[in-house]
Write an enzyme that holds these catalytic residues in place. Sequence first.
Site, PDB file in Angstrom:
ATOM      1  N   GLN A   1       0.848  -1.181   0.000  1.00 23.70           N
ATOM      2  CA  GLN A   1       0.000   0.000   0.000  1.00 23.70           C
ATOM      3  C   GLN A   1       0.887   1.236   0.000  1.00 23.70           C
ATOM      4  O   GLN A   1       1.768   1.353   0.865  1.00 23.70           O
ATOM      5  CB  GLN A   1      -0.847  -0.032   1.274  1.00 23.70           C
ATOM      6  N   GLY A   2       0.698   2.121  -0.934  1.00 26.21           N
ATOM      7  CA  GLY A   2       1.485   3.353  -0.963  1.00 26.21           C
ATOM      8  C   GLY A   2       0.612   4.535  -0.580  1.00 26.21           C
ATOM      9  O   GLY A   2       0.270   5.359  -1.427  1.00 26.21           O
TER      10      GLY A   2
ATOM     11  N   GLU B   1     -10.972  -4.377   5.675  1.00 20.08           N
ATOM     12  CA  GLU B   1     -10.702  -5.302   6.764  1.00 20.08           C
ATOM     13  C   GLU B   1     -11.902  -5.263   7.694  1.00 20.08           C
ATOM     14  O   GLU B   1     -12.236  -4.215   8.218  1.00 20.08           O
ATOM     15  CB  GLU B   1      -9.413  -4.889   7.470  1.00 20.08           C
TER      16      GLU B   1
ATOM     17  N   SER C   1       0.641   6.172   3.133  1.00 18.71           N
ATOM     18  CA  SER C   1       1.279   7.074   4.103  1.00 18.71           C
ATOM     19  C   SER C   1       2.486   7.780   3.510  1.00 18.71           C
ATOM     20  O   SER C   1       3.164   7.255   2.638  1.00 18.71           O
ATOM     21  CB  SER C   1       1.755   6.286   5.327  1.00 18.71           C
TER      22      SER C   1
END
Lengths: 333, 333, 391, 391
Positions: free
Chosen positions: D122-123, D240, D125
């Site tokens: 995941q990019g 999630e 933050s």
Amino acid sequence: MIERNELADAAQKAFPADTLSPARGESWQLAAEMGWLMVRLPEADGGLGLTREASTALHLEMGRILSAMPLIPAQLGLQAMAASHDFAERAEWLERLAAGEYAPLPMLEAALTPRPDGTVSGTISGVFEADMAAAIIAELPNGYALVPLDAPGVSIVERAIWDPSRRLFDVILDGYTPGRMLTDPAGTKALHDQLSGEAQLALAADCIGAASAALDMTIEYMKVRRQFDRPIALFQALKHRAADMKTKITVAEALLWKRVRDESAGVTDLAAAKVLAAEAFRFVTEEMVQLHGGIGLTDEHPCHLFLKRALLNLQLCGNADLWNERVGREALS
Amino acid sequence: MIERNELADAAQKAFPADTLSPARGESWQLAAEMGWLMVRLPEADGGLGLTREASTALHLEMGRILSAMPLIPAQLGLQAMAASHDFAERAEWLERLAAGEYAPLPMLEAALTPRPDGTVSGTISGVFEADMAAAIIAELPNGYALVPLDAPGVSIVERAIWDPSRRLFDVILDGYTPGRMLTDPAGTKALHDQLSGEAQLALAADCIGAASAALDMTIEYMKVRRQFDRPIALFQALKHRAADMKTKITVAEALLWKRVRDESAGVTDLAAAKVLAAEAFRFVTEEMVQLHGGIGLTDEHPCHLFLKRALLNLQLCGNADLWNERVGREALS
Amino acid sequence: MTHDLEALRRDVRSFLKAQAPADWRDASRTQDDFVRTQRDWFGKLVRGGYAIPHWPAEYPGGGRSLAEQKVIYEELARADCPRLLLSFVSTYHAFATLHECGNAAQKARYLPRILEGETWCQGFSEPGAGSDLAAIKTRAERKGDVYVINGQKVWSTMAQFADKCLLLARTASDGPKQAGITYLLMDMKAPGVTVRPIHQIQGDEEFAEIFLDNVEIPVSERVGEEGMGWAVAQATLASERGLTLMELSYRMRGALGRVAGLIRKHGHEDDRGVLRDFGVLVTQVDAVCALADQFLDNRINGIERIGDASIVKNAYSRALRAYSALGLRLGGMDEQYVAPITFGDLNTGNWMADFMNSYAWTIAGGSEEVQRNIIAERMLEMPREPKGWVL
Amino acid sequence: MTHDLEALRRDVRSFLKAQAPADWRDASRTQDDFVRTQRDWFGKLVRGGYAIPHWPAEYPGGGRSLAEQKVIYEELARADCPRLLLSFVSTYHAFATLHECGNAAQKARYLPRILEGETWCQGFSEPGAGSDLAAIKTRAERKGDVYVINGQKVWSTMAQFADKCLLLARTASDGPKQAGITYLLMDMKAPGVTVRPIHQIQGDEEFAEIFLDNVEIPVSERVGEEGMGWAVAQATLASERGLTLMELSYRMRGALGRVAGLIRKHGHEDDRGVLRDFGVLVTQVDAVCALADQFLDNRINGIERIGDASIVKNAYSRALRAYSALGLRLGGMDEQYVAPITFGDLNTGNWMADFMNSYAWTIAGGSEEVQRNIIAERMLEMPREPKGWVL
């Protein structure tokens, strides 16, 4: 007070706050040149003859920079030597130690077994930076002794620790024959109590110094770090946490100095000051990590150096559970 | 679940949230009319035959209004009676209890001494509202017994307590001759465990209900009370305290309902739910007092009613220290 | 210097040995008895020369240095004498206000009377103002030679027994809220003054509400100029020089034996967890004593920093909470039964009362949160929130 | 229904009994070994039909209800299998994003590959953004058929082993900061992508930084419209469904035996204080399990409330802290010596590592403070600060 402030100023000049854990060897040399190794040695023995307040001030400053050099165990070793008036090599060793040789006192309990043939075997734990030591001063079954590390039956082994700012060794005795006794059995208890108390104060000072530096760094960070369009130092909930950090340190430091000046305080009283200081140090460093957010969890940022030193300090010379119980028991009687 | 929600709704209608500790007598009559005294009595015995979930829902609602009537000890007494199949007067007493007579189980340990002549002397503590009881159901040295309060050698004395929402009595036995045994020695342990567990759940429910009401009141107050030109509910540090109150209650309530539904849970498991609920209740009421500022310290404001009920609940049927130790010991084995 | 202090210490000790009431807790089970005990003890201290060490030397027993005052309060704590509650506002707040801001006539009139036992209360706090003192609403309307007062005050310590009141009232309501406040000396017997004691949750009645209904106060009873009362109030509030927290800390340390007594009573001597918890408390209380000492020493040496007082206050109030919470826990069910309280005392051994009383310290005189703001903003120099949405 | 669940439970158990790796902790002492163990285990679960129960039924092993998923995760926790860390972003975040917002071509291309072991990171933050996700600065500049990316990402889980990346980048910087964000699928092998693992203080390397230097991404790899990436990111973040915290809670409960082991090792069996402290922990962990259960049950029954997830997260992270802190305390000096760590695990019995790792849970994925704000403002309906100076 004046002496204490002068020493602190000198220490801050020699070891600036922005260099954490400066190289051990150079620090040691600098400390020796500044006379710190002989701060507590009586003037009659060629020392500076300063008080507990002076050495406490130094240990506090060395805590502030997470000093890598073993000033605390060295000073305890020197005090043991100075107190051992019947030891034949006393004068010689005092001179050597004042000149920069290193004979530390271990900071953890030893597990030693005396044999019928007069030899001793077992492990002496908690020896800081043993690889630069000529000897250690250890409490053997029959009293304090100088144990040269090159003597037959003596070896050292490094025990890797989490705290990267210091190094810890075991000294292994395997059929070692004690000579060079510093105390007879009668004098052992008195020296033990003296050294134990001194160790507690020194560690407490290390904790207070390091905790203060941790708080300073955290506040600076909070003023700079922005979240949701403002510095996090503006969030009231976070500000209050900084205030509580300051309060814990200030309370623990007040007890430390009071006990430093109280010549009648017993070992347990002094240990109480260490436990409070170490718990404050731990509290502050846990908050430091939290308030730094993600970068506090990376080993590129110094947060973890403070945290790990705090957690090790909590365990040295008896942990909180042990001493809190004794404080309670003594206050009950 | 449906049954539980229906009971809760009915309770909230019958006992509105804005009347704290409504008069004991009227509450009792209302509870009897609504069938609450026989909620757990099997249908075969003329009761409603509902589950632990149902009684828990009721106790939770009665906690919410700091109920002054002794529904918990009454229900435990009824359960003891229902379980005592060999007791000759069982049917008669079940009818009397369902109709509104009161025969509570004590909520604290008794200190009783059996005499060689078969009599018993000593003090049975923790009897709520004994002045409205016809009898108590107590664990005597030789088993559970119905002890009529007008029997020879039986007297009651009120023990003033801090909690103004309830009244507590000692029942004094002075040469009392037990008759009316509910259990033989073999059955005593089983009944003791059953009642102990039920008592823990009931108290836990009381705590959760009262803590929830305390939180609601506190939040309402925070929205209205202004300081430094804005409602205190806007201060981040205070908001976060409210969030922590909510979290503690929610966690404790989750454990309560899980244990309520777990028929295999032992007394210690059920007591753990009570300890957690009582600690949450205590935490919430301490915060309630703080967040109300000065008026929380005056007896004109209901804060203290919640606080004092929390502190008494912590002590009933075994305190936190006792049960936490048992939880730890059982988890260790 | 140190020699003189030790001589003073010996003098105080021998005075207290002869004069300190031994049975004052039993003689303080009701509010009336408490007040009688307080008056007796204050009178003895005045005669002994230890009641007003902080007053100027022209008053008997005055002219003492802060170091000397510290010795006196240390000994009062050690001897476990009654705290000087009833006369506190008179000898500290009223004295400082009159001494620093009162005119000659006011000083001459009131200061001697304080030594004769005239008691004062403080009419500062108001319902709705809380920690935000400048938000007061009580009005003072000038009508000829008098101000006419209407409003309500709250949390006034011992107002029900006071002869006089240090009153803040609003003479103007435009401009910043600190402006427009006027400082007045009010006679508590004046028509229109109604006092209602506040029943505290632990049974004490240390505070009262004051209702003011067209109360007239002569203009001559104003301290400072009209509208300048906020500045005068700062003198009042600054009058307590940290002695109280030091005294209270030492009293708490002396009372640790009460916790030890519980441990023995309940047979916890071999419970290592209880011993540890007790040890933690002992250290915490010792540390607060050390902190209070250091605070006073720094004042004596002129090196006090902004925020120091807030740290002492928060540290003391947390220790007091911990002390009473441990007692309450160790006392178990016994403590849930009502037992006689001691009025005006913090470490009574009635653990429910002590526990509930401990809250007063995190709320009164600037809440724990206000102290935290002071520590963070003024001591640690963290940024203050921009004006307009600031605490 | 309940009957079916119990049948499923039996199936999962017998699968795990036959297939679960017993020696995975020893086989996870280095990052490389850990990754190998993870890949092996994910492959076994895919073949067993338990890797993607939340995917649609058209995928083998998909089409399970949330209640069924709960059973599977309960059993994974009970059997103490390795957590599915390496494939988590692929099977949850990437799946949900593509499934809900991707076009047909993207779905057809990527979803099957995930089952074959393609891993995603995941990019989102960035340094400087922290909990304020919308404050990202990485730029995406449209040049013909590609976006050219420059910037830096951080805290990307396992990015050093990922094949693909879910990337948020800014295509416009005027207007509100949530607007102007575009969602892209980036090839981690593309020129200009540099990955640097982050050394964590406990020795793990669960996260990495991603440096983006003129990286070209075809426009066809955009998810949703240009500038609408913020909405797509919500699908990613919502993927999630609370299973992880339930699984982790049960794993912690299973690991309570490690604390018991310490108590026995150090001979604390008769220390009543230690027993009480252990008891408090046991109850706390049990309660978190009950809470996570209840949370999922409420989701299953459609009665979840806003804020519930924040309560679970804070309760879990506090329990994890308490668990590791007690272990660290009871372990004493022993724990200060370095011992092998287990990569990717939270309850390893290496107490220093576990203790330091527990911090990640109060910081990552929205700090404890952010959760408290959500609870206070959205659940308890306390007022939000006026715009402009708001959190």
